[in-house]
Scaffold this active site. Structure first.
Site, PDB file in Angstrom:
ATOM      1  CE1 TYR A 488      -3.882   1.985   0.170  1.00  0.00           C
ATOM      2  CE2 TYR A 488      -2.871   3.295   1.880  1.00  0.00           C
ATOM      3  CZ  TYR A 488      -3.845   3.074   0.909  1.00  0.00           C
ATOM      4  OH  TYR A 488      -4.714   4.170   0.845  1.00  0.00           O
ATOM      5  CB  SER A 568      -7.102   2.500  -3.009  1.00  0.00           C
ATOM      6  OG  SER A 568      -7.618   3.901  -2.746  1.00  0.00           O
ATOM      7  CG  ASP A 652     -14.127   3.455  -6.911  1.00  0.00           C
ATOM      8  OD1 ASP A 652     -14.320   4.158  -5.962  1.00  0.00           O
ATOM      9  OD2 ASP A 652     -12.837   2.688  -6.789  1.00  0.00           O
ATOM     10  CG  HIS A 687     -12.469   2.701  -3.164  1.00  0.00           C
ATOM     11  ND1 HIS A 687     -11.781   2.758  -4.413  1.00  0.00           N
ATOM     12  CD2 HIS A 687     -11.644   2.727  -2.109  1.00  0.00           C
ATOM     13  CE1 HIS A 687     -10.483   3.174  -4.081  1.00  0.00           C
ATOM     14  NE2 HIS A 687     -10.485   3.099  -2.844  1.00  0.00           N
TER      15      HIS A 687
END
Length: 727
Positions: A488, A568, A652, A687
């Site tokens: 991430y 993301s 999203d 999302h």
């Protein structure tokens, strides 16, 4: 314009014609046992922007219009191609069946008390959404709310639930199709009757009750244009008084130019004495205000008047305030101050900063200071004088959550998990510090067959980065193990060990799962976060690349058996890594990614991400830096990119799907060689939060099938297990 329309008609006619034949895009052709994909055409338009004298072409700008028939036709045709490809993989159904079987066990959330009832979330196994149950002491539980009844397809989810202090009323928010826009419903918890009309257009909001009068919530004015992609910029806090129409809700904060912020939240203290307002212009740093609700003439008082630090009120005893802050304390601390003069100059340390990151909670008349020690939980219990009572001995090495409750509680529940230990819940006695197992799952997975451990590797600039590696015991370090590297690296988010059924299926097939704690995250506080932002963002990608190189060097895997995945901001991580080092991995799996770094801030709440990214307009240096790694702008013609499956949702409105659309179009046009570059677009999904279990299982069956197939597997490594599943 006429030329554009004519071109679209030709493309649409071609798409309609090809969709009538299920094999047009594959032609059932295989080269070296690899499927050859024929992509549908994606038109290009003459759209350009100029930044500091540099012209940037944006030929797929038209895909940003999520309401157009052109975009809808493109989505349908791309999904046809992807579906045709995945249908050719012989073991995809085996993976889906195994996921369903392993997923089908009872899952229980840690209980919590509201009024006379104990509430808990439960899923019988394959229910699309968790059901909320409740019970009184020594009684059998009954259903309180069942989100599976909210919609026929299971795509409407429960987004949040908030009770009055006495537990007699509850307000909850629902999300339809995964959207961040919510609807609010108020019910009487005894009769289960809806109290009043549904509230609408609530976004990025909690619900905080003031007695039984009403509650505070936050939202934006509905944008002009598409509500799924149009920019939302000025957040506002309202108070909804029960029994009155929403149009009459009082605007509390955010209506004046001086109060213009992108993220504003309101919270009432447990004793109902104070209202606090947090106001931020980005995802890091906030102003903090307080108002005495017992004084009708009181106005908001400023506690912190800048956005240089993160601050929130965690507790109060009368007018004594306890504030969690990273102001002059990158790893956070708790300070005390009187509400009469709460400015930072008057703060006194209550629980000082340490070398580890603090995430505190309160309950039962105590503070529980949870620390991250190299991404692993450590919990210390303090009294209200700041005296250390004990270190809580946790059930193992991993992640603890839920150490908190109401002030009068004598016991509460916490959960514990790691990568190979399914989450269990424990009943904790606040006075003795002892706890007992409250619930442990019964699952067809034996943690004793696997091992999970932490190593440290060296990044490009010499920084030591931790990584947890999980796999079957007895793994042969021969460079041929299918390996999934997940990351991430942003927004102060910490990746801590947690069990996931999806990963369990990967482990069963002999897969290695590796999670590095990259810079940009919150594992080592604000300094670690800032080291992966703006003009230092490349540190995050370098950390991820170095993690891959470590796994290859130590022969856990090789480039032929390595897949990278992230969602993301993690989707950006994958996109940047695969365009910078396409030779490093065999498979790339960017999910709901931020992939156009020059325009991300023009959609929905994207402008609030500028703390981490910067924007292309702020300076020439920032523009050059963003353009230098923006995945959409760094796909080079004639490059052999890894087999790529881009995933996104058509609803999203956090990271709009146009990012993924444009990236997929660039890859399909410029890819050299036979590695497929596909996009899987989930319809009526957002999302990720609230996605029905059925859709999640289908998605991961597709992702793992794609991954194994493109690593060269024509049958799965653990066929015996899959045969047992079919019986």
């Amino acid at each position: 314009m006429k030329n554009v329309i004519s071109l679209f008609i030709l493309i649409l006619l071609a798409a309609c014609g090809s969709s009538k034949k299920t094999k047009d895009h594959l032609n059932n052709v295989k080269t070296q046992n690899t499927l050859i994909v024929h992509y549908p055409p994606t038109k290009k338009v003459d759209s350009i922007d100029t930044y500091f004298g540099t012209v940037v072409k944006d030929p797929y700008r038209w895909l940003e219009d999520d309401r157009s028939e052109e975009t809808e036709a493109w989505v349908k045709e791309q999904n046809i191609v992807t579906s045709e490809y995945l249908n050719q993989i012989p073991f995809r159904d085996d993976l889906k069946n195994r996921l369903e079987k392993l997923w089908n066990y009872e899952k229980l959330g840690a209980p919590f008390k509201e009024g006379e009832y104990i509430y808990f979330y439960k899923n019988d196994g394959l229910q699309n959404q968790y059901v909320i149950y409740r019970k009184k002491e020594n009684e059998e539980p009954t259903v309180f709310l069942d989100p599976n009844t909210f919609s026929k397809e299971g795509t409407t989810s429960l987004a949040s639930l908030s009770f009055t202090k006495d537990g007699s009323l509850a307000a909850y928010l629902i999300s339809e199709g995964g959207s961040d826009w919510r609807k609010g419903i108020v019910i009487d918890t005894e009769t289960m009757q809806i109290v009043e009309d549904t509230l609408v257009d609530i976004k990025f909001s909690g619900l905080s009750w003031l007695g039984n009068k009403g509650f505070y919530y936050s939202s934006y004015d509905k944008p002009k244009g598409s509500e799924l992609s149009a920019k939302t910029d000025q957040h506002k806090v309202y108070f909804h008084k029960l029994g009155t129409p929403q149009k009459d809700d009082a605007l509390i904060f955010g209506g004046k130019p001086a109060e213009n912020h992108r993220y504003i939240g309101a919270n009432v203290t447990e004793d109902q004495k104070y209202l606090t307002i947090s106001a931020a212009t980005s995802t890091s740093g906030n102003k903090l205000f307080i108002q005495d609700l017992n004084n009708p003439s009181a106005h908001l008082t400023t506690i912190v008047d800048d956005t240089e630090s993160d601050n929130y009120l965690i507790e109060n005893v009368g007018s004594k305030l306890f504030i969690v802050t990273n102001r002059n304390a990158p790893n956070k601390k708790i300070v005390m101050v009187d509400a009469a003069d709460p400015a930072p100059d008057n703060w006194v340390d209550f629980i000082p900063e340490t070398e580890n990151v603090l995430s505190p909670n309160t309950g039962g008349g105590y503070f529980f200071a949870e620390y991250l020690v190299d991404a692993i939980s450590k919990v210390l219990q303090y009294d209200y004088d700041g005296e250390l009572i004990r270190q809580v001995k946790l059930p193992g090495v991993g992640s603890a959550a839920g150490f908190g409750g109401k002030k009068e509680d004598t016991e509460f529940y916490f959960s514990f998990t790691n990568y190979i230990m399914p989450g269990s819940s424990y009943k904790f006695n606040v006075e003795t510090g002892e706890y007992e197992t409250y619930w442990k799952p019964e699952i067809d997975f034996n943690p004793e067959d696997y091992e999970s451990y932490q190593i440290f590797y060296t990044s490009k600039d010499g920084t030591k980065v931790p990584m947890i590696i999980t796999h079957k015991k007895g793994l042969a370090l021969n460079g041929k193990n299918p390996t999934l590297l997940y990351g991430y690296g942003g927004f102060n988010i910490s990746l801590t060990p947690a069990f996931n059924i999806v990963n369990a299926v990967w482990f069963e097939q002999g897969g290695v799962y590796a999670v590095p704690n990259l810079r940009g995250g919150g594992e080592y506080g604000k300094v670690w976060h800032d080291a992966g932002t703006k003009l230092k963002k490349q540190n995050v990608f370098d950390d991820f690349i170095a993690a891959a190189e470590y796994l290859i060097d130590k022969k856990y895997t090789s480039s032929d058996y390595l897949a990278i995945r992230g969602g993301s901001n993690g989707g950006l991580l994958v996109g940047a890594t695969m365009t910078q080092r396409p030779d490093l991995m065999k498979v790339a799996l960017p999910a709901v990614g931020v992939l156009d770094m020059l325009r991300y801030h023009t959609f929905t709440a994207g402008a609030g991400w500028a703390y981490d990214y910067g924007t292309a307009e702020e300076s020439q240096a920032m523009f050059n830096y963003l353009k230098g790694y923006s995945p959409v702008h760094n796909v080079k013609k004639g490059t052999s990119y890894p087999a790529t499956l881009v995933t996104t949702g058509d609803h999203d409105d956090r990271v709009v799907p146009a990012h993924s659309f444009k990236f997929a179009a660039e890859l399909q046009e410029n890819q050299s060689g036979t590695n497929p570059t596909l996009i899987r677009i989930e319809t009526n999904a957002g999302h990720g939060a609230g996605t029905p279990i059925s859709k999640t299982i289908e998605q991961y069956a597709d992702i793992f099938a794609f991954t194994f197939y493109n690593m060269g597997f024509r049958e799965l490594p653990n066929k015996v297990l899959l045969r047992e599943t079919k019986k």
